[in-house]
Design an enzyme around this catalytic site. Structure first.
Site, PDB file in Angstrom:
ATOM      1  N   LYS A 121       0.858  -1.194   0.000  1.00 40.37           N
ATOM      2  CA  LYS A 121       0.000   0.000   0.000  1.00 40.37           C
ATOM      3  C   LYS A 121       0.890   1.239   0.000  1.00 40.37           C
ATOM      4  O   LYS A 121       1.688   1.449   0.913  1.00 40.37           O
ATOM      5  CB  LYS A 121      -0.898  -0.012   1.242  1.00 40.37           C
ATOM      6  CG  LYS A 121      -1.789   1.217   1.363  1.00 40.37           C
ATOM      7  CD  LYS A 121      -2.890   1.002   2.406  1.00 40.37           C
ATOM      8  CE  LYS A 121      -3.745   2.250   2.578  1.00 40.37           C
ATOM      9  NZ  LYS A 121      -4.850   2.048   3.516  1.00 40.37           N
ATOM     10  N   ASP A 227     -13.508   4.512   9.896  1.00 40.07           N
ATOM     11  CA  ASP A 227     -13.856   4.408   8.481  1.00 40.07           C
ATOM     12  C   ASP A 227     -14.342   2.975   8.256  1.00 40.07           C
ATOM     13  O   ASP A 227     -13.980   2.316   7.295  1.00 40.07           O
ATOM     14  CB  ASP A 227     -12.640   4.733   7.614  1.00 40.07           C
ATOM     15  CG  ASP A 227     -13.028   5.135   6.192  1.00 40.07           C
ATOM     16  OD1 ASP A 227     -14.234   5.349   5.932  1.00 40.07           O
ATOM     17  OD2 ASP A 227     -12.122   5.225   5.343  1.00 40.07           O
TER      18      ASP A 227
HETATM   19  P1  ADP Z   1      -7.649   3.600   1.188  1.00 38.29           P
HETATM   20  O1  ADP Z   1      -7.125   4.058   2.505  1.00 38.29           O
HETATM   21  O2  ADP Z   1      -7.073   4.405   0.094  1.00 38.29           O
HETATM   22  O3  ADP Z   1      -9.141   3.446   1.162  1.00 38.29           O
HETATM   23  P2  ADP Z   1      -7.455   0.706   1.493  1.00 38.29           P
HETATM   24  O4  ADP Z   1      -6.479   0.187   2.504  1.00 38.29           O
HETATM   25  O5  ADP Z   1      -8.885   0.704   1.916  1.00 38.29           O
HETATM   26  O6  ADP Z   1      -7.004   2.136   0.982  1.00 38.29           O
HETATM   27  O7  ADP Z   1      -7.279  -0.160   0.173  1.00 38.29           O
HETATM   28  C1  ADP Z   1      -7.973   0.117  -1.030  1.00 38.29           C
HETATM   29  C2  ADP Z   1      -8.426  -1.173  -1.689  1.00 38.29           C
HETATM   30  O8  ADP Z   1      -7.293  -2.007  -1.975  1.00 38.29           O
HETATM   31  C3  ADP Z   1      -9.305  -2.037  -0.797  1.00 38.29           C
HETATM   32  O9  ADP Z   1     -10.663  -1.698  -0.931  1.00 38.29           O
HETATM   33  C4  ADP Z   1      -9.024  -3.435  -1.285  1.00 38.29           C
HETATM   34  O10 ADP Z   1      -9.788  -3.734  -2.430  1.00 38.29           O
HETATM   35  C5  ADP Z   1      -7.568  -3.375  -1.699  1.00 38.29           C
HETATM   36  N1  ADP Z   1      -6.681  -3.843  -0.609  1.00 38.29           N
HETATM   37  C6  ADP Z   1      -6.104  -3.094   0.354  1.00 38.29           C
HETATM   38  N2  ADP Z   1      -5.347  -3.838   1.179  1.00 38.29           N
HETATM   39  C7  ADP Z   1      -5.435  -5.098   0.725  1.00 38.29           C
HETATM   40  C8  ADP Z   1      -4.869  -6.371   1.148  1.00 38.29           C
HETATM   41  N3  ADP Z   1      -4.047  -6.455   2.197  1.00 38.29           N
HETATM   42  N4  ADP Z   1      -5.181  -7.461   0.431  1.00 38.29           N
HETATM   43  C9  ADP Z   1      -6.002  -7.397  -0.645  1.00 38.29           C
HETATM   44  N5  ADP Z   1      -6.556  -6.250  -1.097  1.00 38.29           N
HETATM   45  C10 ADP Z   1      -6.284  -5.113  -0.427  1.00 38.29           C
HETATM   46 MG    MG Z   2     -10.272   2.140   2.261  1.00 39.55          MG
END
Ligand code: ADP
Ligand code: MG
Length: 403
Positions: A121, A227
């Site tokens: 991320k 959130d």
């Molecule tokens: P933001 O803070 O920008 O909303 P998120 O952590 O919610 O970011 O991640 C955005 C998207 O990426 C999630 O909705 C999911 O689909 C995907 N995602 C994030 N972390 C993971 C993970 N560890 N494994 C699989 N998909 C992930």
């Molecule tokens: Mg998110």
């Protein structure tokens, strides 16, 4: 945002040294004067200028001459610094496809040397809310105090610390936190989909129970997600839930804790009622005049939950995320800005960068395999010590010797 990691293979030790010099200069300057970059990087024969031109061409730096001649890192430049550090640390060896675009992040698959796929991320604080803050407030006056680089790094550090220490080590269903550098968090890849994409559930009631139970358990543990919604809950084929996305979490001792808690609860009720037609035993009406369930209202009454928040601050501080960091990020999230209280003058801070660059580990060659658009793995190497900037390379070839 497109992350063309292919370009990593072209970058030399000098490129990374200059990128690092710009990063260091950005501690004190939004736009780092070219002359200062050259002084920090200290490449022989004025080589820094040539390198800066190359980095600009590849969009790793942004040029600004409105007040003076200078540069700042782009997100891509910052991405490359973090990726290179993590690859050299052996955390992962391959970058794959993009799996998520969040409000304030980009998520990619990465793979370790032994083929384990993880999630990366890249935090992009400032992409949305930073601009919102700018338009809402007299933000420009304070622009040196909160820059996106610093905030994205803090968001990543917070997310990593919470995922690992506050949640993972206490049995909450979260991804396994693997490592963190700059604005980049590496964690296990969650199987399944965000709940928002799931049209039907085999057993909506137990899933709902689990999710509401999580909010309560979090509060008992001293935390509110803030959130907590269908975008940040992943569900697999066995309808097992995993929570993600933690940079905005607050302690139950936060002055708006009750409001955040109620908002998280309401999100879940509304979603389950609308999407899965769940009906609840009792109803109350929220601020918008809509019905929201107060399912087992005793259990969900914030003030009646017994909370244990004290130990958390200590645990988080031990993981490198201090109470002060928490305050700074909370202020940002709420749209507040504060004065820079540093009593060191700018010149002294610049001089500190000049001497500090030699303590940075910029040397070294890491091996990086990339996945192209068609998801075929391409092997490549992150350029290091003995490599030229100008390498001939044909995309798709399997391994690039760099000498
Ligand atoms: P933001 O803070 O920008 O909303 P998120 O952590 O919610 O970011 O991640 C955005 C998207 O990426 C999630 O909705 C999911 O689909 C995907 N995602 C994030 N972390 C993971 C993970 N560890 N494994 C699989 N998909 C992930
Ligand atoms: Mg998110």
């Amino acid at each position: 945002m497109k992350l063309d990691v292919n370009m990593l293979r072209y970058l030399s030790k000098e490129d990374f040294r200059v990128l690092t010099a710009v990063e260091m200069g950005m501690r004190n300057h939004e736009i780092v004067p070219s002359e200062l970059i050259s002084r920090i990087a200290a490449l022989k024969h004025g080589g820094t200028y040539k390198v800066m031109k190359n980095l600009l061409k590849h969009k790793l730096l942004h040029h600004d001459s409105s007040k003076y001649d200078g540069f700042r890192l782009t997100y891509l430049g910052y991405d490359f610094l973090a990726i290179k550090t993590l690859v050299n640390r052996g955390v992962f060896a391959a970058v794959g496809r993009q799996i998520g675009v969040g409000k304030e992040s980009d998520i990619f698959e990465v793979a370790t040397e032994d083929g384990t796929v993880l999630a990366m991320k890249l935090h992009r604080l400032g992409r949305v809310s930073f601009r919102a803050v700018k338009s809402k407030r007299d933000y420009l006056r304070h622009r040196n105090n909160f820059n996106w680089l610093y905030l994205s790094r803090l968001a990543a550090l917070k997310e990593f610390a919470f995922m690992k220490v506050a949640l993972g080590e206490h049995g909450f269903p979260v991804p396994n936190a693997v490592d963190c550098n700059r604005h980049c968090v590496i964690m296990s890849l969650v199987q399944g989909y965000p709940l928002v994409q799931v049209k039907q559930l085999q057993n909506p009631e137990p899933v709902f129970e689990t999710i509401v139970g999580l909010i309560v358990r979090l509060a008992e543990h001293g935390l509110i997600h803030c959130d907590f919604n269908e975008f940040n809950l992943m569900i697999d084929d066995d309808e097992k839930i995993t929570m993600i996305d933690f940079p905005q979490m607050v302690s139950v001792s936060h002055r708006n804790a009750q409001m955040y808690f109620d908002r998280d609860v309401e999100c879940v009720f509304k979603f389950f009622r609308k999407r899965y037609n769940l009906s609840f035993h009792e109803y109350t009406v929220d601020a918008d005049g809509e019905d929201v369930g107060t399912y087992e209202s005793n259990r969900l009454c914030f003030s009646s939950i017994s909370k244990d928040a004290i130990f958390l601050d200590k645990e988080l501080a031990a993981s490198g995320f201090s109470t002060k960091d928490q305050e700074v990020i909370e202020k940002f999230i709420e749209g507040a800005v504060e004065e820079n209280n540093s009593d060191t003058d700018e010149e002294t801070r610049d001089d500190e960068c000049v001497s500090a660059i030699n303590e940075q580990n910029i040397e070294g060659v890491g091996s990086l395999h990339l996945q192209d658009e068609d998801e075929q793995t391409i092997d490549c190497v992150v350029a290091g010590e003995d490599n030229d900037t100008e390498h001939d390379h044909q995309a798709g070839e399997s391994s690039v010797p760099l000498t």
